[in-house]
Every structure is written in structure tokens, then in C-alpha cells.
Design an enzyme around this catalytic site. Structure first.
Site, PDB file in Angstrom:
ATOM      1  N   GLY A   1      53.050  37.903  13.272  1.00  0.00           N
ATOM      2  CA  GLY A   1      52.674  39.122  12.916  1.00  0.00           C
ATOM      3  C   GLY A   1      53.039  40.091  13.575  1.00  0.00           C
TER       4      GLY A   1
ATOM      5  N   LYS B   1      56.205  34.425  37.401  1.00  0.00           N
ATOM      6  CA  LYS B   1      56.515  33.805  38.561  1.00  0.00           C
ATOM      7  C   LYS B   1      58.112  34.407  38.770  1.00  0.00           C
ATOM      8  CE  LYS B   1      58.988  29.260  39.903  1.00  0.00           C
ATOM      9  NZ  LYS B   1      59.299  27.936  39.203  1.00  0.00           N
TER      10      LYS B   1
ATOM     11  N   HIS C   1      10.754  45.186  47.618  1.00  0.00           N
ATOM     12  CA  HIS C   1      10.626  44.139  48.365  1.00  0.00           C
ATOM     13  C   HIS C   1      11.018  42.695  47.097  1.00  0.00           C
ATOM     14  CE1 HIS C   1      11.335  47.292  50.927  1.00  0.00           C
ATOM     15  NE2 HIS C   1      10.270  47.212  50.956  1.00  0.00           N
TER      16      HIS C   1
END
Length: 505
Positions: A32, A134, A271
Site C-alpha cells: 500500500g 541496532k 491539602h
């Protein structure tokens, strides 16, 4: 330069390929992707022309051939490698542009078959990516369309990509294949057996959404990591200053609290503890009830609302200095009012129920299932001679939903739909009872009390009754339950046991 292109997500690839061709690159491609390039009038060779071998097995075998992998993996500075390429008529490949079959998108479909999942596991793509990564010194590996423009810019300016660029591309590439394998492993592991609520291995892999200015304190570095567009981590900020680490923690606390309620509800958090919570058919009235609990502590807090914020509610909230507001939506009129406050952070939140709660500790993590149980009158046990009145039952339900979100030891004085006072995080329960009363801005007469865990002694109950409480809801389970119940009977109070504890540390 010779470039291999084979992408599932074809966003921008034609323009990228056209730019590479203009720089003199030879393009080779598959299926494709090759068709798209030809349709875009970009010269391209099929991989099968390079390998002399056709695609086969319904496309399962395309790029895995020595003339492709050899061209990618050969180290240019290795004389033996280059001699091997010459012996077998293999031309080096200098750039690989690959992204993978969209396994996660397919896996997210309802009732997807195992066969369809298997067919959407990419084999050649990861092979090409890992091979190029790699050999990063010689081969550029491009796995994201977002990198196309900068790569073309660098090639146009310098003719080659720097080692730094190729190293960064390789690191991104290994992350892509790791994420891909992780998604496959997790999905396949869930097939054919009941999913374990606590996995054998805790796999945490969440992308960084943004860097924060600092953490809890200015000397600490911090960042936000998000799994997507849900919950506080995935919220959409509509207005205001940059969200801080503490803003996000408090916003999460208030959002979780208001999500307990089916009716319109508001929570004000300071808090991580509720400074007030209200529930009412009117969102604006729910907010007013929440604010009345502790208007002093509400200053500089954050607000959670479980309905679209309307103009009336926005007008009420705008009178108070708050840091941030979380809600599922804001009306245009509400935004106009609230955006007049330049620094007020407004966030739109999509609800989510997480399967696990995870916390880091030194050397590892703790994970637990979510504390989902809410209030169920049918499972509650009245332990006293006096049964709660209907009004007390409504107040007890409200108190029980709120106390679940208060840090232990937790005490909540409440009436139906409104917190009257909150005692949080004390080392003894009787201290929480007393501190809540000391901080109270509202009369505690005829209030009820919710306790996240059992009363270990009668003293906490006795103090609460002296402060005006008439009914109590608690888990039970203390060795002194009998003494506590007897104290309640003596004082004419009603007491309900839930059998469920809601510690929050």
C-alpha cells in the site's frame, strides 16, 4: 541515499518521500505504501524487485529477506560486512521508515476475534525497526510521522543526519517495539482466562504528558504522565496558569469525591482533605453547602463539581479565591465569568474507573484494587436500641461517602447533603472528633458522624454526642464494640455498622 518505506499510518509519508526524492534518494517500498507513492507521482521500486522474490502468504512475508535485512544491518566501517554485501549483490539501505500494524486499535474493538488479533501482529515491521536501530550509526530509523519535517530540514541543511539525531531516532524506535510487544502480551494474556485483579508483574509504562515547574516543593523536579484523555491526568485545561504538582493531587482528590454522588455535588479540597462537601439538586446550592462547612480553609483550595458548571455556580465560585476547578463541562456563560480570573485553572475531566491504585515506596510499588464500595443501607446493621430516623439515614449515607475520602483517622460530622465539620489525619480517633468540633463553623446540633474505622473506645462517641451528634456510622470490628454500643444506648444515640472500612493513608 537509499530509503525503505513501509508504513501502516500513511500520514505525511507522501510529502516526506517527495522531499527525500528531491534530495536524490532512491525509494523502495511495499504494498500500500508503494501504491500511495506511485499515485502521488513519486518514483519508487517495489521491495520484490529488490529481493527478486514476491510478497507471499497474504503479505506475511515481504521485507524479511537478506537483500533487505543485510542492507540494513551491514556495518559500513566493517570491511568483512561490506565484502559480503558485494559478494551477494546487496546494496546498503541508509534509512528505514516504518510504523506498525495498529494492534492496539484492533484490540480495543468490542468482541474482536483471536484470529483478527493474531493477523494484526506485525512481524516484518519490528524486524526492520530493530535492525535499523541496532545499526543506528549507519542507518536512520524513522518510526513517527512527527519526525518527518525535522529530518528533511536537517538533510537539506547538512546533507546527512548527525549521530545525535540517529541515536535519538534509535532510542525512540526501541521504545516503539517495546510498547508494541507489551500491548500484544497484555492483550493475549487476557484471552481464555479470567483476568487477575493483581497481576504477577506490575507493568507501568505511561508516556510523559508534560513537565511541571516543580514537585511538592520548589527544589523537587516533577512531571505528569498520562494514559490518555481520561481522569485528572488526561484533563483538558481550559484556562489559567500552568497546573502544579500539588494542584493535580488536590484536583484528583476532589474529583474522586464528587464522583461518589449521583446528584449534583461539590467538594472543596485543601491539602487532599475535604474542607467541605455538599449535595443538592442545584449545583450552585451544593457548592454553597460545601463552602459553609469551612469557608476559612476553602480559601486557596481546589473545587470539584460533578455537573456542567452553569452561570449561577460560576458566580458563586468567583467570589472566593481558589486555585483550580475540575468539572465535566463548563457553560459558555460560566467560562466568561471564571475566565475573568486570570490565574484560575479550569480543567475539563472525562470520568474513568482505574482497575488498580498504585503507590511508590522505597524499592518498589504497592498496588491494590480500587476502594469502590459505596453505601448500601440493606447491608448496614443497626447495633443500638434506637434505629436512625429517615433524616438521619440520609445524613449517615452522605457522611459515609465523604469519610471515605478523608485521611485516616477520619471523622465527618454531617447532615443530609452537607458536611458540618471534618477531622482528618490524626493519630487518635478521639483527636479527630475533637479537632473537627474545634474547627466547626456550623452548629453540630443534630448532626451525624461518619468514622472511616471503628471507635476503639467509647470516648470518641461520647465527645461527639456532647458536641451535638445523634447518630453514627462506622465499620465496627473493635474488641470494645460492646462498650461503644452500650455508650451509644446510654446516650440515646443510634449507631450503624457497615462491616466495611475506608482507611485512606
Amino acid at each position: 541515499m537509499r530509503v525503505l518505506l513501509s508504513v501502516t499510518d500513511k500520514t505525511g509519508v507522501a510529502d516526506f518521500a517527495r522531499g527525500l526524492h528531491a534530495l536524490g534518494a532512491e525509494l523502495i517500498s511495499t504494498g500500500g505504501t508503494a501504491k500511495l507513492l506511485r499515485d502521488s507521482d513519486i518514483p519508487v521500486r517495489d521491495v520484490s524487485d529488490v529481493t527478486g522474490f514476491p510478497e507471499m502468504l497474504d503479505g506475511r512475508v515481504k521485507t524479511m529477506h537478506p537483500k533487505i535485512t543485510g542492507g540494513i544491518l551491514a556495518i559500513r566501517g566493517n570491511a568483512g560486512h561490506m565484502a559480503a554485501l558485494q559478494e551477494h549483490a546487496i546494496t546498503p539501505i541508509d534509512m528505514v521508515v516504518v510504523n506498525l500494524y495498529q494492534f492496539e486499535k484492533v484490540a480495543a474493538r468490542p468482541n474482536v476475534s483471536t484470529e483478527e488479533l493474531i493477523e494484526n501482529i506485525d512481524i516484518g515491521g519490528p524486524t526492520m525497526i530493530r535492525s535499523a536501530a541496532k545499526n543506528w550509526q549507519d542507518v536512520a530509523i524513522v518510526t513517527s510521522a512527527s519526525d518527518y519535517p525535522s529530518i528533511l530540514d536537517e538533510l537539506r541543511q547538512f546533507g546527512v543526519l548527525s549521530r545525535e539525531t540517529k541515536w535519538c531516532l534509535a532510542c525512540d524506535a526501541f521504545r516503539v517495539t517495546a510498547d508494541y510487544d507489551r500491548a500484544i502480551s497484555a492483550k493475549l494474556a487476557s484471552i481464555g482466562k479470567e483476568a487477575e485483579p493483581l497481576p504477577a508483574a506490575l507493568d507501568i509504562k505511561v508516556p510523559r504528558r508534560m513537565s511541571l515547574r516543580y514537585g511538592e516543593n520548589p527544589h523537587q523536579q516533577a512531571a505528569l504522565y498520562s494514559t490518555g484523555s481520561v481522569g485528572i491526568a488526561g484533563c483538558e485545561q481550559l484556562h489559567g496558569k500552568e497546573l502544579s504538582y500539588n494542584n493535580l493531587v488536590d484536583l484528583d482528590a476532589c474529583w474522586q469525591l464528587v464522583c461518589e454522588f449521583a446528584s449534583p455535588a461539590a467538594a472543596i479540597i485543601k491539602h487532599t482533605n475535604p474542607a467541605g462537601c455538599g449535595e443538592n439538586e442545584s449545583l450552585a446550592e451544593a457548592y454553597r453547602l460545601a463552602l459553609a462547612c469551612d469557608p476559612v480553609s476553602a480559601f486557596g483550595g481546589v473545587i470539584g463539581l460533578n455537573r456542567e458548571v452553569d452561570e449561577e455556580t460560576a458566580g458563586e465560585v468567583a467570589r472566593l479565591f481558589v486555585e483550580a476547578i475540575a468539572a465535566p463541562a463548563f457553560s459558555e456563560g460560566a467560562l466568561t465569568i471564571l475566565k475573568a480570573k486570570k490565574n484560575l485553572r479550569l480543567v475539563k475531566v472525562n470520568p474513568v474507573v482505574e482497575p488498580l491504585v498504585v503507590k511508590s515506596i522505597s524499592g518498589g510499588y504497592l498496588a491494590q484494587t480500587v476502594d469502590l464500595p459505596g453505601f448500601d443501607r440493606a447491608t448496614c446493621v443497626v447495633k443500638t436500641a434506637r434505629v436512625p430516623t429517615e433524616q438521619e439515614w440520609k445524613a449517615l449515607e452522605f457522611a459515609w461517602k465523604v469519610v471515605k475520602h478523608v485521611k485516616s483517622n477520619a471523622i465527618v460530622y454531617a447532615q443530609a447533603g452537607q458536611t458540618m465539620a471534618v477531622g482528618a489525619g490524626q493519630m487518635s480517633r478521639v483527636d479527630s472528633v475533637n479537632i473537627a468540633a474545634i474547627k466547626a463553623h456550623l452548629s453540630l446540633k443534630d448532626s451525624v458522624v461518619g468514622s472511616d474505622a471503628f471507635f476503639p473506645f467509647p470516648d470518641g462517641l461520647e465527645k461527639a454526642v456532647a458536641n451535638g451528634a445523634t447518630a453514627f456510622i462506622q465499620p465496627g470490628g473493635s474488641v470494645n464494640d460492646g462498650d461503644v454500643i452500650a455508650a451509644a444506648d446510654k446516650l440515646g444515640a443510634a449507631m450503624v455498622f457497615t462491616g466495611i472500612r475506608h482507611f485512606r493513608h
